[in-house]
Structures are given as structure tokens and as C-alpha cells.
Design a protein around this motif. Sequence first.
Motif, PDB file in Angstrom:
ATOM      1  N   THR A 234     -20.645 -52.904  11.963  1.00  9.84           N
ATOM      2  CA  THR A 234     -21.407 -53.930  11.237  1.00  9.84           C
ATOM      3  C   THR A 234     -22.914 -53.717  11.377  1.00  9.84           C
ATOM      4  O   THR A 234     -23.663 -53.763  10.392  1.00  9.84           O
ATOM      5  CB  THR A 234     -21.032 -55.331  11.765  1.00  9.84           C
ATOM      6  OG1 THR A 234     -19.630 -55.528  11.591  1.00  9.84           O
ATOM      7  CG2 THR A 234     -21.787 -56.417  11.022  1.00  9.84           C
ATOM      8  N   SER A 238     -25.319 -52.518   8.368  1.00 10.43           N
ATOM      9  CA  SER A 238     -26.354 -53.469   7.931  1.00 10.43           C
ATOM     10  C   SER A 238     -27.733 -52.825   7.968  1.00 10.43           C
ATOM     11  O   SER A 238     -28.512 -52.943   7.011  1.00 10.43           O
ATOM     12  CB  SER A 238     -26.330 -54.715   8.824  1.00 10.43           C
ATOM     13  OG  SER A 238     -25.098 -55.377   8.716  1.00 10.43           O
ATOM     14  N   VAL A 247     -33.056 -56.766   7.534  1.00 13.21           N
ATOM     15  CA  VAL A 247     -32.074 -57.369   8.447  1.00 13.21           C
ATOM     16  C   VAL A 247     -32.732 -58.460   9.281  1.00 13.21           C
ATOM     17  O   VAL A 247     -32.162 -59.542   9.483  1.00 13.21           O
ATOM     18  CB  VAL A 247     -31.448 -56.282   9.359  1.00 13.21           C
ATOM     19  CG1 VAL A 247     -30.617 -56.921  10.464  1.00 13.21           C
ATOM     20  CG2 VAL A 247     -30.579 -55.346   8.538  1.00 13.21           C
ATOM     21  N   PRO A 253     -27.374 -61.318   7.349  1.00 14.08           N
ATOM     22  CA  PRO A 253     -27.533 -59.957   6.806  1.00 14.08           C
ATOM     23  C   PRO A 253     -26.231 -59.304   6.337  1.00 14.08           C
ATOM     24  O   PRO A 253     -26.245 -58.557   5.352  1.00 14.08           O
ATOM     25  CB  PRO A 253     -28.160 -59.179   7.975  1.00 14.08           C
ATOM     26  CG  PRO A 253     -27.930 -60.010   9.178  1.00 14.08           C
ATOM     27  CD  PRO A 253     -27.841 -61.416   8.735  1.00 14.08           C
ATOM     28  N   THR A 254     -25.121 -59.596   7.006  1.00 13.49           N
ATOM     29  CA  THR A 254     -23.864 -58.977   6.597  1.00 13.49           C
ATOM     30  C   THR A 254     -23.471 -59.456   5.189  1.00 13.49           C
ATOM     31  O   THR A 254     -23.034 -58.656   4.349  1.00 13.49           O
ATOM     32  CB  THR A 254     -22.735 -59.321   7.596  1.00 13.49           C
ATOM     33  OG1 THR A 254     -23.189 -59.038   8.916  1.00 13.49           O
ATOM     34  CG2 THR A 254     -21.489 -58.517   7.314  1.00 13.49           C
ATOM     35  N   LEU A 257     -25.675 -57.839   2.669  1.00  7.63           N
ATOM     36  CA  LEU A 257     -25.271 -56.448   2.425  1.00  7.63           C
ATOM     37  C   LEU A 257     -24.131 -56.391   1.405  1.00  7.63           C
ATOM     38  O   LEU A 257     -24.169 -55.596   0.451  1.00  7.63           O
ATOM     39  CB  LEU A 257     -24.827 -55.796   3.746  1.00  7.63           C
ATOM     40  CG  LEU A 257     -24.220 -54.390   3.637  1.00  7.63           C
ATOM     41  CD1 LEU A 257     -25.285 -53.386   3.223  1.00  7.63           C
ATOM     42  CD2 LEU A 257     -23.562 -53.969   4.949  1.00  7.63           C
TER      43      LEU A 257
END
Length: 367
Positions: A234, A238, A247, A253-254, A257
Motif C-alpha cells: 500500500t 501510494s 500523499v 491517499p489510498t 490513488l
Amino acid sequence: MFERSDLKITSTQAAIFLTNTVLGAGILTLPRSVTETAKTPDAWISVLLGGGIIMLVIVLMVKLSQQFPGQTVYQYSRQIAGSIPGSFLSVLLIVYFIIIAGFEIRVFAEITMFFLLEGTPIWAIVIPFIWVGGYLVFGGINSIARVYQIIFPVSIFVLLLCYLFSGRLFDINHLRPFLGDGIMPVIRGLKSTILVFTGCEVVMTLTAFMQHPQQAVKAMLAGIGIPLILYLITVVMSIGGLSIDSVITSTWPTIDLIRSFEISGFFFERLEFPLLVIWMMQMFCNFCSFFFNASLGISQLFKLKMAPIIFGLMPLIFLATMIPVRINDVFALGDAIGNMGIVLFVLLPVLLSLVLIVRRKGLKQNV
């Protein structure tokens, strides 16, 4: 006392139980928190080092638990440290589990309101979640483990599918230079990493419920190894997909993305919706694990039945959920839980092991 005939779980169930306890909101928050602390593209090394430290602590926890077959930490801590100090440690652990349970639901509610149910009152999301979790906890550890076995493969499949498709955004230059600012940023990032592994203290209760406790080390290392690998992927994906500056400034942030690309002709052209739905189920697993362990602790500490304790804990968990006012308060609570986790890592397995060794050496000398 909680008495059922189906209390034992297999080694595979124990490993999945630990994975589903640790793997939760960290997938959505870890890239920002660890990168914000380290401030270099080497944040992924902090995850790797932090995971290695957690594995050592877990081995210590399992070895300690294996000294008292069939007993949880709430029971053997009083045998090792004495009635009052042992009870005090148990109370600390119970409070810790209640706070984490509230934190997991709060993160769940914040994500739901932000992405799916904007304008919905937070209590309308939290209360049904607590009731459904309480219903599962009523069934005992075997019922919980069976639900986890259903959710686990679906969660992993969807997550890996998202990362596979996000590979088109990945730029290796975002991860360079390697150790450009030395090792100190990596060390600073360790604290954020340990936060996402909080909850692994359930190892000291899980071992007591295993059909084959002699396989506990292997099962628990497998159970913590899976989230370690997923957290590492992860953070790498990211940073590689968004760059370190994006980020740090992103709240989730995930999710950002996954929202950065579309898949033309696929059943789901955007994958953030299936990921969010699946990951809510994963956070539900986190919550149930902590809810169960807090209920079990009170039951064994005060020798009470589980059912009234589960009902009694529901309002307490609701209050723990509602304490943070804003999203920054939620993240501050997460940092506080990380600090509590570090203290408990020292107090429980390390301190109890030292006291046990000293007491057994004293007994041998007296003989």
C-alpha cells in the motif's frame, strides 16, 4: 464466565482472526501518516522495520501464553504479577480495546460520510454498526472466526485487484533517492507504523482458544505477515503512484490513488466504490475483534456472564466513538492509541515475561 462447547478454533482460523484484527483502517491512513512523519520516499522501509519488530513481540506474546495452556492474559497475568497488579494490567488492556473499537467505528463513519452518505448524522451510521457487531460477538469466537473466513479472501482479492490496475500510474522515480536523507527519517516513521499493528495484543487471548496451541507461533506469524505485506504494498503503490507530496497532503491517499484511474469496458470502471464497500466489512472485523476481547476481559476479570457485558459495553463504545469532534481529532486519537500500544507492548509481554523468569528462578533456588 463464558462457557460454550465450540470455543476452540483451528490454526488457520487463528491466523485469519489475527489478520482481520490488524488489517483495517491502516490501509487507508498509513501512507499519509508514515510519509508525513518520515518526509522521505523511504517511508516503506519504516513499515518493513516496524513489522519486523512487531513479529518479535508477537513471538514473545505467544511463548508467554504457551506457559499457561487454556488461559488468556486476563487470567495468567494475575498468576504472574499478583492479584492487584495483574488485575490493573487487565483493566488497562480492556480500556485499550474499548478505545480502539470506538476508533475503528469512527474512521468507518468518517469514510462513509465523506464518500457515500454525505450529510447523514454520524450516530445513524455508528449505532447500527455497534448493534450488528454485538450480535456477532454474542456468537462467541467460533462464529466470529467463521465470518472472518468469508470476508478475508474477498477483501484481499479486491485490494490486490485495485493495486494491479493502479500499476499504470506507478513511477519508480517517486521512490528515489534510496536513503537520501539517511536512516533517521526511517526511524521517525516507526511510530506511525506501530499504530497500524495495534490490536495484535489479541494474540495473548487467541492462543488460549486454539485447538493446537503448539502451532501458535507459526499461525500468528502468518497472521501478522499478511497485513505486513499488504501495508508495505500500500505504501509503495501510494508513493509510487501519487508522489510523496500528494500523499502527505491527502486525507485518504489510498482512496485517491484508486480514484486516479478508470478501467474502460470493465464491470466496474472505477474501483473505489467496491474497495470502500469491502473495506467497511474489514473494519467491521476489526471492531468485532476488539469488542469481543474487551467483553471477554471483563467477563474473566470479574467472573461475569458475557451477555450483559456485551449490552453494557455498547453505550461505552458509542461514547468512545463520539469523543473526537473533527477529523483531526480522530487522527490525534489514532496517535494516542499508538502511544498506548507501545506502553502495553512493554508492560504486558516484556514485563510479565521478566517477572515470570525471576519468580521461576527464585523457586528453583529455594528448592
